[in-house]
Design a protein around this motif. Sequence first.
Motif, PDB file in Angstrom:
ATOM      1  N   TYR A  89     -37.889   4.603  22.399  1.00 39.21           N
ATOM      2  CA  TYR A  89     -36.807   4.261  21.476  1.00 39.21           C
ATOM      3  C   TYR A  89     -35.482   4.891  21.910  1.00 39.21           C
ATOM      4  CZ  TYR A  89     -34.181   4.443  17.044  1.00 39.21           C
ATOM      5  OH  TYR A  89     -33.217   4.348  16.077  1.00 39.21           O
ATOM      6  N   HIS A  90     -35.458   6.199  22.093  1.00 36.59           N
ATOM      7  CA  HIS A  90     -34.199   6.889  22.392  1.00 36.59           C
ATOM      8  C   HIS A  90     -33.663   6.550  23.789  1.00 36.59           C
ATOM      9  CE1 HIS A  90     -33.901   9.097  18.707  1.00 36.59           C
ATOM     10  NE2 HIS A  90     -35.135   9.566  18.831  1.00 36.59           N
ATOM     11  N   LEU A  91     -34.548   6.401  24.762  1.00 35.00           N
ATOM     12  CA  LEU A  91     -34.086   6.045  26.103  1.00 35.00           C
ATOM     13  C   LEU A  91     -33.523   4.619  26.138  1.00 35.00           C
ATOM     14  CD1 LEU A  91     -36.819   7.626  28.389  1.00 35.00           C
ATOM     15  CD2 LEU A  91     -34.465   8.380  28.095  1.00 35.00           C
ATOM     16  N   HIS A  92     -34.151   3.708  25.433  1.00 30.39           N
ATOM     17  CA  HIS A  92     -33.656   2.335  25.427  1.00 30.39           C
ATOM     18  C   HIS A  92     -32.284   2.253  24.763  1.00 30.39           C
ATOM     19  CE1 HIS A  92     -33.522  -1.921  23.882  1.00 30.39           C
ATOM     20  NE2 HIS A  92     -33.712  -2.105  25.172  1.00 30.39           N
ATOM     21  N   LEU A  93     -32.108   2.991  23.665  1.00 25.13           N
ATOM     22  CA  LEU A  93     -30.825   2.939  22.963  1.00 25.13           C
ATOM     23  C   LEU A  93     -29.702   3.639  23.731  1.00 25.13           C
ATOM     24  CD1 LEU A  93     -31.891   3.425  19.253  1.00 25.13           C
ATOM     25  CD2 LEU A  93     -31.283   1.329  20.437  1.00 25.13           C
ATOM     26  N   THR A  94     -30.055   4.559  24.628  1.00 23.37           N
ATOM     27  CA  THR A  94     -29.041   5.231  25.450  1.00 23.37           C
ATOM     28  C   THR A  94     -28.901   4.578  26.827  1.00 23.37           C
ATOM     29  OG1 THR A  94     -30.671   6.859  26.168  1.00 23.37           O
ATOM     30  CG2 THR A  94     -29.274   7.449  24.290  1.00 23.37           C
ATOM     31  N   HIS A  95     -29.534   3.403  27.009  1.00 21.53           N
ATOM     32  CA  HIS A  95     -29.426   2.613  28.251  1.00 21.53           C
ATOM     33  C   HIS A  95     -29.922   3.387  29.471  1.00 21.53           C
ATOM     34  CE1 HIS A  95     -27.266  -0.299  25.884  1.00 21.53           C
ATOM     35  NE2 HIS A  95     -26.430   0.652  25.491  1.00 21.53           N
ATOM     36  N   ARG A  96     -31.031   4.074  29.304  1.00 20.88           N
ATOM     37  CA  ARG A  96     -31.681   4.767  30.420  1.00 20.88           C
ATOM     38  C   ARG A  96     -33.065   4.165  30.627  1.00 20.88           C
ATOM     39  NH1 ARG A  96     -31.111  10.551  28.194  1.00 20.88           N
ATOM     40  NH2 ARG A  96     -32.511  11.108  29.876  1.00 20.88           N
ATOM     41  N   GLY A  97     -33.761   4.633  31.646  1.00 25.52           N
ATOM     42  CA  GLY A  97     -35.073   4.067  31.983  1.00 25.52           C
ATOM     43  C   GLY A  97     -36.107   4.361  30.918  1.00 25.52           C
ATOM     44  N   TYR A  98     -36.497   3.361  30.152  1.00 20.03           N
ATOM     45  CA  TYR A  98     -37.399   3.540  29.018  1.00 20.03           C
ATOM     46  C   TYR A  98     -38.827   3.090  29.310  1.00 20.03           C
ATOM     47  CZ  TYR A  98     -36.659  -1.445  28.461  1.00 20.03           C
ATOM     48  OH  TYR A  98     -36.585  -2.790  28.686  1.00 20.03           O
ATOM     49  N   GLN A  99     -39.074   2.521  30.487  1.00 18.58           N
ATOM     50  CA  GLN A  99     -40.409   2.025  30.811  1.00 18.58           C
ATOM     51  C   GLN A  99     -41.278   3.143  31.361  1.00 18.58           C
ATOM     52  OE1 GLN A  99     -39.582  -1.244  33.435  1.00 18.58           O
ATOM     53  NE2 GLN A  99     -39.279  -2.660  31.721  1.00 18.58           N
ATOM     54  N   HIS A 100     -42.597   2.946  31.301  1.00 17.69           N
ATOM     55  CA  HIS A 100     -43.537   3.986  31.725  1.00 17.69           C
ATOM     56  C   HIS A 100     -43.319   4.430  33.167  1.00 17.69           C
ATOM     57  CE1 HIS A 100     -46.151   2.358  28.343  1.00 17.69           C
ATOM     58  NE2 HIS A 100     -45.921   3.608  28.023  1.00 17.69           N
ATOM     59  N   ARG A 101     -42.879   3.549  34.009  1.00 14.06           N
ATOM     60  CA  ARG A 101     -42.744   3.870  35.432  1.00 14.06           C
ATOM     61  C   ARG A 101     -41.452   4.610  35.767  1.00 14.06           C
ATOM     62  NH1 ARG A 101     -41.919  -2.225  36.061  1.00 14.06           N
ATOM     63  NH2 ARG A 101     -39.662  -2.411  35.900  1.00 14.06           N
ATOM     64  N   ASP A 102     -40.502   4.673  34.838  1.00 14.09           N
ATOM     65  CA  ASP A 102     -39.190   5.256  35.109  1.00 14.09           C
ATOM     66  C   ASP A 102     -39.232   6.784  35.076  1.00 14.09           C
ATOM     67  OD1 ASP A 102     -38.017   2.747  35.319  1.00 14.09           O
ATOM     68  OD2 ASP A 102     -37.642   2.639  33.158  1.00 14.09           O
ATOM     69  N   ALA A 103     -38.435   7.387  35.927  1.00 16.96           N
ATOM     70  CA  ALA A 103     -38.379   8.847  36.009  1.00 16.96           C
ATOM     71  C   ALA A 103     -37.802   9.450  34.731  1.00 16.96           C
ATOM     72  CB  ALA A 103     -37.539   9.267  37.221  1.00 16.96           C
ATOM     73  N   ASP A 104     -36.815   8.788  34.124  1.00 13.37           N
ATOM     74  CA  ASP A 104     -36.254   9.274  32.861  1.00 13.37           C
ATOM     75  C   ASP A 104     -37.334   9.362  31.786  1.00 13.37           C
ATOM     76  OD1 ASP A 104     -33.687   9.474  33.867  1.00 13.37           O
ATOM     77  OD2 ASP A 104     -33.126   7.451  33.228  1.00 13.37           O
ATOM     78  N   PHE A 105     -38.169   8.342  31.725  1.00 14.04           N
ATOM     79  CA  PHE A 105     -39.234   8.308  30.728  1.00 14.04           C
ATOM     80  C   PHE A 105     -40.213   9.454  30.955  1.00 14.04           C
ATOM     81  CE2 PHE A 105     -43.458   7.096  29.324  1.00 14.04           C
ATOM     82  CZ  PHE A 105     -43.225   6.726  28.020  1.00 14.04           C
ATOM     83  N   LYS A 106     -40.652   9.615  32.190  1.00 14.54           N
ATOM     84  CA  LYS A 106     -41.636  10.657  32.491  1.00 14.54           C
ATOM     85  C   LYS A 106     -41.088  12.050  32.211  1.00 14.54           C
ATOM     86  CE  LYS A 106     -44.026   7.907  35.963  1.00 14.54           C
ATOM     87  NZ  LYS A 106     -44.294   7.714  37.381  1.00 14.54           N
ATOM     88  N   ALA A 107     -39.828  12.267  32.562  1.00 18.46           N
ATOM     89  CA  ALA A 107     -39.228  13.590  32.365  1.00 18.46           C
ATOM     90  C   ALA A 107     -39.065  13.915  30.878  1.00 18.46           C
ATOM     91  CB  ALA A 107     -37.878  13.659  33.072  1.00 18.46           C
ATOM     92  N   LEU A 108     -38.555  12.965  30.103  1.00 20.42           N
ATOM     93  CA  LEU A 108     -38.360  13.223  28.678  1.00 20.42           C
ATOM     94  C   LEU A 108     -39.687  13.350  27.944  1.00 20.42           C
ATOM     95  CD1 LEU A 108     -36.354  13.610  26.400  1.00 20.42           C
ATOM     96  CD2 LEU A 108     -36.301  11.137  26.090  1.00 20.42           C
ATOM     97  N   LEU A 109     -40.667  12.567  28.328  1.00 24.04           N
ATOM     98  CA  LEU A 109     -41.986  12.659  27.701  1.00 24.04           C
ATOM     99  C   LEU A 109     -42.601  14.035  27.929  1.00 24.04           C
ATOM    100  CD1 LEU A 109     -44.094  10.952  26.141  1.00 24.04           C
ATOM    101  CD2 LEU A 109     -45.153  10.474  28.341  1.00 24.04           C
ATOM    102  N   LYS A 110     -42.442  14.542  29.133  1.00 25.85           N
ATOM    103  CA  LYS A 110     -42.966  15.877  29.438  1.00 25.85           C
ATOM    104  C   LYS A 110     -42.189  16.953  28.689  1.00 25.85           C
ATOM    105  CE  LYS A 110     -44.492  18.566  33.376  1.00 25.85           C
ATOM    106  NZ  LYS A 110     -44.559  18.642  34.833  1.00 25.85           N
TER     107      LYS A 110
END
Length: 149
Positions: A69-90
């Motif tokens: 949700y937050h990555l998509h609304l900030t126009h960053r990589g929100y998919q499982h394969r994206d580095a932004d997603f993996k970093a924020l999830l961790k």
Amino acid sequence: MDNQTLQKRVEAISLESFGRPFRHQATFNSRLRTTGGRYRLADHNLDFNPRMAELPEFDQIIKHELVHYHLHLTHRGYQHRDADFKALLKAVGGSRYAPRLEGNRRSIKRWRYECSSGHIIERQRRFDTRRYRCGRCGGRLTLLNPQEN
């Protein structure tokens, strides 16, 4: 837990873990079977599996969907394969995968065949024994009773 309680819980986790408000709807969706939750891109709402609401990992599932949700609304990589997603999830401690539910596993039907030499062959799909032979010895095959695993 009902939808109002879920909404308040998601809003609290969003503020606590991400420092940003959750401004859309979070609801339970009983059609979800194997997944813990779902982020809907079109309307930014979150759906959650009601059978996972009582699990101790449910807060991690909420964090996982909030990362989308937050990555998509900030126009960053929100998919499982994206580095932004993996970093924020961790960083927030969300779960990468949904936990397995008991009773969610279906038994697989297996067809058992025996060749004239005594070899046992198991297959998921049934086949015509007149057209095929044993792969080891070339003997004729006969269908035995299907076995449930």
